[in-house]
Design a protein around this motif. Structure first.
Motif, PDB file in Angstrom:
ATOM      1  N   TYR A 228       0.810  -1.764   0.200  1.00 19.49           N
ATOM      2  CA  TYR A 228       0.155   0.066   0.292  1.00 19.49           C
ATOM      3  C   TYR A 228       0.616   0.991   0.188  1.00 19.49           C
ATOM      4  CZ  TYR A 228      -2.906  -4.213   1.513  1.00 19.49           C
ATOM      5  OH  TYR A 228      -3.363  -5.401   1.547  1.00 19.49           O
ATOM      6  N   GLY A 229       2.513   0.567  -0.396  1.00 22.92           N
ATOM      7  CA  GLY A 229       2.875   2.439  -0.510  1.00 22.92           C
ATOM      8  C   GLY A 229       3.552   2.699  -1.535  1.00 22.92           C
ATOM      9  N   PRO A 230       4.142   3.919  -1.540  1.00 27.46           N
ATOM     10  CA  PRO A 230       5.119   3.831  -3.720  1.00 27.46           C
ATOM     11  C   PRO A 230       5.940   2.467  -3.679  1.00 27.46           C
ATOM     12  CG  PRO A 230       5.813   4.948  -1.569  1.00 27.46           C
ATOM     13  CD  PRO A 230       4.236   4.947  -0.321  1.00 27.46           C
ATOM     14  N   HIS A 231       6.849   3.191  -4.669  1.00 26.94           N
ATOM     15  CA  HIS A 231       7.536   2.093  -5.814  1.00 26.94           C
ATOM     16  C   HIS A 231       8.743   2.803  -4.694  1.00 26.94           C
ATOM     17  CE1 HIS A 231       4.574   2.479  -8.071  1.00 26.94           C
ATOM     18  NE2 HIS A 231       5.191   0.738  -8.747  1.00 26.94           N
ATOM     19  N   VAL A 232       9.097   1.907  -3.501  1.00 23.51           N
ATOM     20  CA  VAL A 232      10.833   2.190  -2.448  1.00 23.51           C
ATOM     21  C   VAL A 232      11.448   0.564  -2.160  1.00 23.51           C
ATOM     22  CG1 VAL A 232      11.317   3.329  -1.235  1.00 23.51           C
ATOM     23  CG2 VAL A 232      10.317   4.370  -2.251  1.00 23.51           C
ATOM     24  N   GLY A 233      11.931   0.387  -2.524  1.00 19.77           N
ATOM     25  CA  GLY A 233      12.525  -0.798  -1.562  1.00 19.77           C
ATOM     26  C   GLY A 233      13.127  -0.842  -0.813  1.00 19.77           C
ATOM     27  N   ILE A 234      12.838  -1.535   0.636  1.00 17.17           N
ATOM     28  CA  ILE A 234      13.704  -1.471   1.989  1.00 17.17           C
ATOM     29  C   ILE A 234      14.320  -2.482   1.949  1.00 17.17           C
ATOM     30  CG2 ILE A 234      12.561  -1.664   4.234  1.00 17.17           C
ATOM     31  CD1 ILE A 234      10.361  -1.019   1.925  1.00 17.17           C
ATOM     32  N   LEU A 235      16.136  -2.239   2.450  1.00 19.93           N
ATOM     33  CA  LEU A 235      17.485  -3.430   2.662  1.00 19.93           C
ATOM     34  C   LEU A 235      17.621  -3.724   4.224  1.00 19.93           C
ATOM     35  CD1 LEU A 235      19.009  -5.532   1.864  1.00 19.93           C
ATOM     36  CD2 LEU A 235      20.527  -3.491   0.797  1.00 19.93           C
ATOM     37  N   TYR A 236      17.257  -4.318   4.931  1.00 23.51           N
ATOM     38  CA  TYR A 236      17.893  -4.644   5.592  1.00 23.51           C
ATOM     39  C   TYR A 236      18.784  -5.167   6.547  1.00 23.51           C
ATOM     40  CZ  TYR A 236      18.620  -7.848  10.297  1.00 23.51           C
ATOM     41  OH  TYR A 236      19.049  -8.357  10.871  1.00 23.51           O
ATOM     42  N   GLY A 237      19.939  -4.733   6.808  1.00 23.58           N
ATOM     43  CA  GLY A 237      21.169  -5.843   7.149  1.00 23.58           C
ATOM     44  C   GLY A 237      21.778  -5.964   8.452  1.00 23.58           C
ATOM     45  N   LYS A 238      22.480  -6.817   9.128  1.00 22.20           N
ATOM     46  CA  LYS A 238      22.902  -6.865   9.661  1.00 22.20           C
ATOM     47  C   LYS A 238      23.614  -5.724   9.781  1.00 22.20           C
ATOM     48  CE  LYS A 238      21.657 -11.713  11.628  1.00 22.20           C
ATOM     49  NZ  LYS A 238      22.818 -13.302  12.184  1.00 22.20           N
ATOM     50  N   HIS A 239      24.124  -5.010  11.697  1.00 21.60           N
ATOM     51  CA  HIS A 239      24.900  -3.930  11.445  1.00 21.60           C
ATOM     52  C   HIS A 239      25.761  -4.112  11.373  1.00 21.60           C
ATOM     53  CE1 HIS A 239      27.172  -0.552  13.618  1.00 21.60           C
ATOM     54  NE2 HIS A 239      25.615  -0.232  13.786  1.00 21.60           N
ATOM     55  N   ALA A 240      26.637  -5.726  11.680  1.00 21.60           N
ATOM     56  CA  ALA A 240      27.758  -5.315  11.661  1.00 21.60           C
ATOM     57  C   ALA A 240      28.453  -6.108  10.440  1.00 21.60           C
ATOM     58  CB  ALA A 240      28.034  -6.884  12.934  1.00 21.60           C
ATOM     59  N   LEU A 241      27.351  -6.741   9.638  1.00 21.53           N
ATOM     60  CA  LEU A 241      28.137  -6.764   8.112  1.00 21.53           C
ATOM     61  C   LEU A 241      27.419  -5.957   7.694  1.00 21.53           C
ATOM     62  CD1 LEU A 241      25.409 -10.059   8.262  1.00 21.53           C
ATOM     63  CD2 LEU A 241      28.678  -9.354   8.260  1.00 21.53           C
ATOM     64  N   MET A 242      26.877  -4.619   7.474  1.00 18.89           N
ATOM     65  CA  MET A 242      26.544  -3.527   6.750  1.00 18.89           C
ATOM     66  C   MET A 242      27.837  -2.490   6.937  1.00 18.89           C
ATOM     67  SD  MET A 242      23.242  -3.299   5.203  1.00 18.89           S
ATOM     68  CE  MET A 242      22.076  -2.069   5.471  1.00 18.89           C
ATOM     69  N   GLU A 243      28.567  -2.648   7.626  1.00 15.93           N
ATOM     70  CA  GLU A 243      29.305  -1.323   8.960  1.00 15.93           C
ATOM     71  C   GLU A 243      31.003  -2.229   7.507  1.00 15.93           C
ATOM     72  OE1 GLU A 243      30.393   0.906  12.480  1.00 15.93           O
ATOM     73  OE2 GLU A 243      30.685  -1.369  12.937  1.00 15.93           O
ATOM     74  N   LYS A 244      30.300  -3.769   8.060  1.00 12.91           N
ATOM     75  CA  LYS A 244      31.487  -3.745   6.892  1.00 12.91           C
ATOM     76  C   LYS A 244      31.792  -3.880   5.582  1.00 12.91           C
ATOM     77  CE  LYS A 244      31.960  -8.833   6.811  1.00 12.91           C
ATOM     78  NZ  LYS A 244      32.328 -10.140   7.931  1.00 12.91           N
ATOM     79  N   LEU A 245      31.234  -4.181   5.044  1.00 10.35           N
ATOM     80  CA  LEU A 245      30.690  -4.145   2.933  1.00 10.35           C
ATOM     81  C   LEU A 245      31.724  -3.414   2.548  1.00 10.35           C
ATOM     82  CD1 LEU A 245      26.716  -5.272   3.090  1.00 10.35           C
ATOM     83  CD2 LEU A 245      28.924  -6.861   2.531  1.00 10.35           C
ATOM     84  N   ASP A 246      32.544  -3.971   1.770  1.00  8.02           N
ATOM     85  CA  ASP A 246      32.721  -2.633   0.826  1.00  8.02           C
ATOM     86  C   ASP A 246      32.053  -2.363  -0.343  1.00  8.02           C
ATOM     87  OD1 ASP A 246      35.225  -1.491  -0.840  1.00  8.02           O
ATOM     88  OD2 ASP A 246      35.947  -3.395  -1.461  1.00  8.02           O
ATOM     89  N   VAL A 247      30.869  -1.527  -0.340  1.00 10.64           N
ATOM     90  CA  VAL A 247      30.196  -1.058  -1.182  1.00 10.64           C
ATOM     91  C   VAL A 247      29.996  -0.029  -2.068  1.00 10.64           C
ATOM     92  CG1 VAL A 247      28.473  -1.698   0.574  1.00 10.64           C
ATOM     93  CG2 VAL A 247      29.337   0.848   0.286  1.00 10.64           C
ATOM     94  N   ALA A 248      30.182  -0.624  -3.551  1.00  8.83           N
ATOM     95  CA  ALA A 248      30.345   0.411  -4.632  1.00  8.83           C
ATOM     96  C   ALA A 248      29.240   2.176  -3.970  1.00  8.83           C
ATOM     97  CB  ALA A 248      30.234   0.493  -5.371  1.00  8.83           C
ATOM     98  N   ARG A 249      30.687   3.363  -3.493  1.00 13.89           N
ATOM     99  CA  ARG A 249      29.775   4.286  -2.955  1.00 13.89           C
ATOM    100  C   ARG A 249      31.076   5.696  -4.013  1.00 13.89           C
ATOM    101  NH1 ARG A 249      32.736   5.942   0.936  1.00 13.89           N
ATOM    102  NH2 ARG A 249      31.467   7.402   1.918  1.00 13.89           N
ATOM    103  N   LEU A 250      30.395   7.111  -3.262  1.00  8.89           N
ATOM    104  CA  LEU A 250      31.231   8.318  -3.858  1.00  8.89           C
ATOM    105  C   LEU A 250      32.152   8.189  -2.773  1.00  8.89           C
ATOM    106  CD1 LEU A 250      28.882  10.250  -5.976  1.00  8.89           C
ATOM    107  CD2 LEU A 250      30.561   8.531  -6.650  1.00  8.89           C
TER     108      LEU A 250
END
Length: 409
Positions: A228-250
Motif C-alpha cells: 500500500y505504499g509507493p515504489h520504494v525498496g527497503i533493505l535490512y542488513g545486520k549492523h556489523a555486516l552492513m558496516e564492513k561491506l565494501d560497497v560501491a560508493r562515492l
C-alpha cells in the motif's frame, strides 16, 4: 477478540476503489504486482514535496526536516521488520538494492565458492546473485521445487548445502504460487555451513509480519508498493555486516550505516509515503495506546485470517470448476492469499483481458518467477494470478468466481 477496521472502513481509504470499468466497480486482484494506495500515503508524499522538499545534511530548516523525516522512516521500518534503524537502507526497488548488495558481498567471494538459489524464486532473487557468481567465478546450485505441491524440495536443499556454500538466496514467499517458505530453517542450515543468507520478502511482507530477529537472516529486502505504499525498496542488513561491506560508493558520500548503502539522492517523497503505508496498517488497530510493532502484529494476524478464508474459497471453488486448474499449495498449508490458475484452451492474457472488461483486474504471465512457470509446463501460456488484499471484499470474490465459471463453460 482481536478487532481491527472492517473491510468497508478499510475500503473507504482507497480512492482507486471508486473506479469503474464498463459500468462495473473495479475489483483489484492485481495486488501481488502492486497494491492500491490509501489517501494517507498520497497525502504524506504531497506534504513532503510541497512543504519540506530539500536535500539532506544542510543547516537550514527544510534540509533538517528531510533528515528528520528519514530518521523517522527508518524507525518506522525498524518496527515493521523488528530491526534497528541503522540496519535499514532505502533504494529504488528490491532488484536495484540486491544488485548493489551482491556487488559488495561478491568482494568476499572466491572462485569455487558456492551460491544457492531456488527454482521457486522471483528472478530478482536469482539473476542478481547469478551475476555476482559469474563475476567471482562461483558455482551456482539451484534447489528444486515440486511442481505439484508448489513447495521447495527441502531434501534437495539439504543435499546441496555444504561448507563450500558461501551465500544462500531464498524467497520468504512465492509471488506466483503463494507458497510460504521456512526461511528460518534455511537460515539455520546456511549459518551452520558458514554462509550468508539473503531473504526476498517482497511477496511475504504484505501478508505476514516480517521478524528479522526471529528469522536470523543476514539480509532481507521488501518493497513498499506491495503493501500500500509507493515504489520504494527497503533493505535490512545486520549492523556489523552492513558496516564492513565494501560497497560501491562515492568518496564524499555518507559512510555510516545504513546510508552507506544508499547511492545518490533518495526518493524522499517515496520514503515518506512508504512510512505512511506502515503507519496506515498499524492504525487499522483501534488501540493507539499499544506500540506500533504490537498493533502491526495484531493487524497482520486479523488480515491473515481474513485472507486465508478468502483464498480458501477461491481455491476450493476454482478447483471444482471443469476446465480450470489451480496451482500451488492447497489452503490447508501455510500460504499467502495469492492464487494462480489457468482455464483450458484460453491463454492467460486473454483470461485477464476478459476479466478486465468486467472490472476484475488480475495479472497474467510468469511474474518474473520464470522458472516456476517453466517447471509447471506453462512457459508459453503463463498463469492467471489473483491476489487478495486488505481491501478485498467477499462480493469481489464472488464476482471473480462467477466470471471464471462463465469462461470455463
Amino acid at each position: 477478540m482481536n478487532r481491527i477496521a472492517s473491510v468497508a472502513e478499510i475500503r473507504s481509504h482507497f480512492p482507486a476503489l471508486k473506479r469503474k470499468q464498463n459500468g462495473h466497480l473495479v475489483a483489484y486482484f492485481d495486488g501481488p504486482g502492486g497494491t492500491q494506495v490509501p489517501r494517507v500515503v498520497g497525502d504524506a508524499m504531497t506534504e513532503y514535496l510541497y512543504y519540506h522538499n530539500a536535500n539532506t545534511h544542510w543547516a537550514y530548516p527544510a534540509s533538517a526536516e528531510t533528515d528528520q523525516m528519514l530518521e523517522e522512516a527508518r524507525q518506522t521500518f525498524a518496527d515493521f521488520l523488528n530491526a534497528q534503524p541503522n540496519e535499514l537502507a532505502f533504494g529504488a526497488n528490491m532488484t536495484s538494492l540486491t544488485f548493489h548488495l551482491g556487488r559488495a558481498i561478491g568482494e568476499e567471494m572466491n572462485p569455487g565458492d558456492e551460491l544457492i538459489v531456488t527454482e521457486l524464486d522471483h528472478h530478482a532473487n536469482v539473476d542478481t546473485w547469478r551475476r555476482m557468481a559469474a563475476e567471482r567465478e562461483m558455482v551456482v546450485r539451484q534447489v528444486k521445487m515440486d511442481p505439484v505441491s508448489g513447495q521447495i524440495d527441502w531434501d534437495h536443499f539439504k543435499s546441496v548445502i555444504s561448507t563450500r556454500t558461501k551465500m544462500v538466496a531464498i524467497g520468504a514467499a512465492s509471488n506466483a504460487l503463494g507458497t510460504v517458505n521456512d526461511v528460518k530453517q534455511a537460515t539455520a542450515l546456511a549459518h551452520e555451513a558458514g554462509a550468508y543468507v539473503f531473504v526476498d520478502a517482497v511477496h511475504y511482507a504484505p501478508h505476514k509480519l516480517v521478524d528479522v530477529a526471529a528469522i536470523g537472516c543476514d539480509f532481507l529486502a521488501c518493497s513498499a508498493y506491495k503493501f500500500y505504499g509507493p515504489h520504494v525498496g527497503i533493505l535490512y542488513g545486520k549492523h556489523a555486516l552492513m558496516e564492513k561491506l565494501d560497497v560501491a560508493r562515492l568518496v564524499p558520500a555518507p559512510n555510516k550505516n545504513a546510508e552507506r548503502l544508499e547511492t545518490g539522492t533518495q526518493n524522499h517523497e517515496g520514503i515518506a509515503g512508504a512510512a505512511a503505508a506502515v503507519n496506515f496498517l498499524a492504525d487499522l488497530h483501534p488501540d493507539v495506546s499499544l506500540d506500533r510493532r504490537l498493533r502491526l502484529a495484531l493487524v497482520y494476524e486479523a488480515l491473515d485470517q481474513r485472507g486465508h478464508e478468502q483464498v480458501a474459497r477461491l481455491w476450493n471453488e476454482l478447483d471444482a470448476m471443469p476446465h480450470v486448474t489451480v496451482y500451488g499449495p492447497s489452503p490447508e498449508n501455510t500460504r499467502t492469499s495469492t492464487l494462480s490458475f489457468t482455464v483450458d484452451r484460453i491463454a492467460s492474457e486473454e483470461v485477464t483481458r476478459q476479466l478486465g472488461e468486467a472490472g476484475i483486474f488480475t495479472s497474467h504471465g510468469d511474474f518474473y518467477a520464470t522458472t516456476v512457470v517453466e517447471r509447471l509446463g506453462l512457459a508459453d501460456e503463463g498463469l492467471v494470478r489473483a491476489g487478495c488484499a486488505c481491501y478485498t471484499s467477499d462480493e469481489e470474490i464472488a464476482r471473480l468466481l462467477a466470471s471464471v465459471q462463465n469462461m470455463a463453460k
